[in-house]
Design an enzyme around this catalytic site. Structure first.
Site, mmCIF file in Angstrom:
data_model
loop_
_atom_site.group_PDB
_atom_site.id
_atom_site.type_symbol
_atom_site.label_atom_id
_atom_site.label_comp_id
_atom_site.label_asym_id
_atom_site.label_seq_id
_atom_site.Cartn_x
_atom_site.Cartn_y
_atom_site.Cartn_z
ATOM 1 N N ARG A 86 61.382 36.161 69.307
ATOM 2 C CA ARG A 86 60.340 36.589 70.237
ATOM 3 C C ARG A 86 59.725 37.884 69.719
ATOM 4 O O ARG A 86 60.379 38.662 69.026
ATOM 5 C CB ARG A 86 60.929 36.852 71.633
ATOM 6 N N HIS A 113 52.746 31.038 66.894
ATOM 7 C CA HIS A 113 53.864 30.519 67.713
ATOM 8 C C HIS A 113 53.937 28.991 67.591
ATOM 9 O O HIS A 113 53.861 28.260 68.590
ATOM 10 C CB HIS A 113 53.714 30.936 69.177
HETATM 11 N N1 LIG Z 1 59.037 30.339 67.501
HETATM 12 C C1 LIG Z 1 59.256 29.221 68.159
HETATM 13 O O1 LIG Z 1 58.471 28.278 68.111
HETATM 14 C C2 LIG Z 1 60.519 29.092 68.959
HETATM 15 C C3 LIG Z 1 60.905 27.821 69.392
HETATM 16 C C4 LIG Z 1 62.101 27.700 70.083
HETATM 17 C C5 LIG Z 1 62.901 28.807 70.329
HETATM 18 N N2 LIG Z 1 62.491 30.042 69.887
HETATM 19 C C6 LIG Z 1 63.339 31.229 70.129
HETATM 20 O O2 LIG Z 1 64.617 30.968 69.576
HETATM 21 C C7 LIG Z 1 65.600 31.466 70.488
HETATM 22 C C8 LIG Z 1 66.932 30.798 70.225
HETATM 23 O O3 LIG Z 1 66.912 29.456 70.702
HETATM 24 P P1 LIG Z 1 68.275 28.616 70.842
HETATM 25 O O4 LIG Z 1 67.945 27.359 71.564
HETATM 26 O O5 LIG Z 1 68.966 28.546 69.515
HETATM 27 O O6 LIG Z 1 69.106 29.601 71.788
HETATM 28 P P2 LIG Z 1 70.637 29.529 72.223
HETATM 29 O O7 LIG Z 1 71.184 28.149 71.994
HETATM 30 O O8 LIG Z 1 70.706 30.119 73.581
HETATM 31 O O9 LIG Z 1 71.384 30.493 71.181
HETATM 32 C C9 LIG Z 1 71.273 31.885 71.209
HETATM 33 C C10 LIG Z 1 72.168 32.469 70.122
HETATM 34 O O10 LIG Z 1 71.964 33.888 70.089
HETATM 35 C C11 LIG Z 1 73.226 34.537 70.173
HETATM 36 N N3 LIG Z 1 73.094 35.820 70.882
HETATM 37 C C12 LIG Z 1 72.567 36.049 72.113
HETATM 38 N N4 LIG Z 1 72.659 37.369 72.417
HETATM 39 C C13 LIG Z 1 73.249 37.967 71.361
HETATM 40 C C14 LIG Z 1 73.623 39.294 71.072
HETATM 41 N N5 LIG Z 1 73.425 40.297 71.951
HETATM 42 N N6 LIG Z 1 74.218 39.555 69.898
HETATM 43 C C15 LIG Z 1 74.454 38.566 69.005
HETATM 44 N N7 LIG Z 1 74.131 37.269 69.207
HETATM 45 C C16 LIG Z 1 73.531 36.975 70.377
HETATM 46 C C17 LIG Z 1 74.118 33.588 70.948
HETATM 47 O O11 LIG Z 1 75.476 33.907 70.692
HETATM 48 P P3 LIG Z 1 76.698 33.004 71.310
HETATM 49 O O12 LIG Z 1 76.592 31.667 70.611
HETATM 50 O O13 LIG Z 1 77.897 33.747 70.934
HETATM 51 O O14 LIG Z 1 76.412 32.907 72.788
HETATM 52 C C18 LIG Z 1 73.663 32.231 70.381
HETATM 53 O O15 LIG Z 1 74.328 31.974 69.170
HETATM 54 C C19 LIG Z 1 64.976 31.182 71.867
HETATM 55 O O16 LIG Z 1 65.539 32.024 72.860
HETATM 56 C C20 LIG Z 1 63.531 31.514 71.614
HETATM 57 O O17 LIG Z 1 63.324 32.885 71.845
HETATM 58 C C21 LIG Z 1 61.322 30.192 69.218
#
Ligand SMILES: NC(=O)c1ccc[n+]([C@@H]2O[C@H](COP(=O)([O-])OP(=O)(O)OC[C@H]3O[C@@H](n4cnc5c(N)ncnc54)[C@H](OP(=O)(O)O)[C@@H]3O)[C@@H](O)[C@H]2O)c1
Length: 309
Positions: A224, A272
């Site tokens: 983000r 995005h």
């Molecule tokens: N650019 C785009 O088109 C696009 C598309 C989709 C998503 N995104 C972004 O990608 C993000 C991730 O998506 P996702 O589905 O993979 O999310 P997710 O499944 O919720 O995974 C989040 C990961 O981040 C880790 N995390 C969260 N807080 C942390 C911290 N304080 N320190 C270290 N690690 C931390 C979590 O650790 P744990 O596993 O230990 O809980 C988990 O491994 C979304 O939230 C969104 O912002 C962008």
């Protein structure tokens, strides 16, 4: 009738979502916020809901993000304290994998340099380095980050990953928690951010983080816009600490035409576009959660509002 209220400032998305619900979940009534039937909605399907819009729906039981992240719900400070779910689309992983593969090849094989050389009509072949010598760090090992890290490891790269909790991913050296953040960053040549935006991760792509990377490293931000300190990035690029940055997400989207990032040397901007859940998949998952809600079963893809993801 089971009713879903579609809540967003993006009018095109609202139209596409309504069509997807009509196609995939005709048993549900999917209505816009200004439709009187919205007052009966049990689920709100949201992408950047307008301020004070959610509090106006008295029958809500679930707040459903239509994306992977839930940070955009904060745009409506009236968002009630209800269970929050997000969408996890396998197609999301495919789209993100394609985008990141391009980014990795771009920096690993020096396409950033040769594109610049072409502008100067300069012929110089970049050094071809084996993938196993190119160290990539993936921040966030959730649904998307773990798929990306494993994909890059299977392509032969030296891959590290960092998350809150310890992970076991084949071919990936994993690090967990705040204390392991700097060791994770050490010597990384390409840093890929796939964290959710939370109060802990806001501004994490900053000067201190960049200092731990290899000199001349590159950054890919697909998390983000709020993760990135833009001034720190511009300074790191200007003094050569970073050689380039590929940015897909911004605090303000669309990025305003007069924003300095458009013309910052070394910055590549994409709108995005890395990956999006398909509208049909969103409608399917919300319909499934409606069924579960009515049956008293645990909801799919619940998020923790306090943790922020
Ligand atoms: N650019 C785009 O088109 C696009 C598309 C989709 C998503 N995104 C972004 O990608 C993000 C991730 O998506 P996702 O589905 O993979 O999310 P997710 O499944 O919720 O995974 C989040 C990961 O981040 C880790 N995390 C969260 N807080 C942390 C911290 N304080 N320190 C270290 N690690 C931390 C979590 O650790 P744990 O596993 O230990 O809980 C988990 O491994 C979304 O939230 C969104 O912002 C962008």
């Amino acid at each position: 009738m089971n009713t879903v209220a579609l809540m967003s400032r993006d009018t095109l998305l609202l139209k596409q979502m309504q069509e997807a619900f009509a196609r995939c979940a005709p048993q549900l009534s999917a209505v816009l916020a200004d439709d009187p039937r919205a007052a009966t909605a049990q689920i709100a399907a949201c992408w950047f809901p307008l301020p004070d819009s959610l509090a106006a729906l008295p029958n809500l039981q679930v707040i459903h993000s239509v994306a992977a992240g839930i940070d955009h719900l904060e745009h409506d400070p009236s968002c009630p304290d209800l269970p929050v779910c997000r969408v996890v689309d396998p197609g999301h992983r495919q789209g993100m994998t394609e985008y990141v593969r391009w980014a990795v090849i771009h920096f690993h094989r020096g396409f950033d340099q040769v594109l610049e050389q072409q502008r100067q009509q300069h012929w110089e072949r970049p050094l071809q380095r084996p993938a196993r010598e190119f160290r990539i760090g993936v921040m966030g090992l959730g649904s998307l980050g773990s798929a990306i890290a494993q994909d890059l490891a299977s392509a032969g790269y030296e891959v590290r990953g960092w998350a809150r909790s310890k992970k076991d991913l084949p071919g990936v050296q994993t690090f967990a928690g705040t204390g392991a953040f700097h060791p994770f960053l050490d010597g990384v040549e390409l840093l890929i951010n796939l964290l959710p935006l939370t109060h802990e991760t806001r501004g994490i792509l900053n000067r201190q983080t960049f200092e731990h990377l290899a000199n001349g490293a590159a950054l890919v931000n697909v998390g983000r816009g709020g993760h990135l300190n833009i001034e720190d990035l511009r300074q790191a690029l200007a003094r050569g600490k970073l050689r380039g940055a590929l940015l897909d997400v911004f605090e303000q989207e669309p990025l305003p035409a007069d924003h300095p990032l458009w013309k910052t040397p070394g910055v590549t901007i994409t709108p995005h576009m890395a990956s999006a859940a398909s509208h049909d998949c969103i409608a399917d998952q919300i319909a499934e959660n409606f069924r579960r809600l009515n049956a008293g079963e645990p909801l799919l893809n619940s998020a923790d509002r306090l943790l922020g993801y």
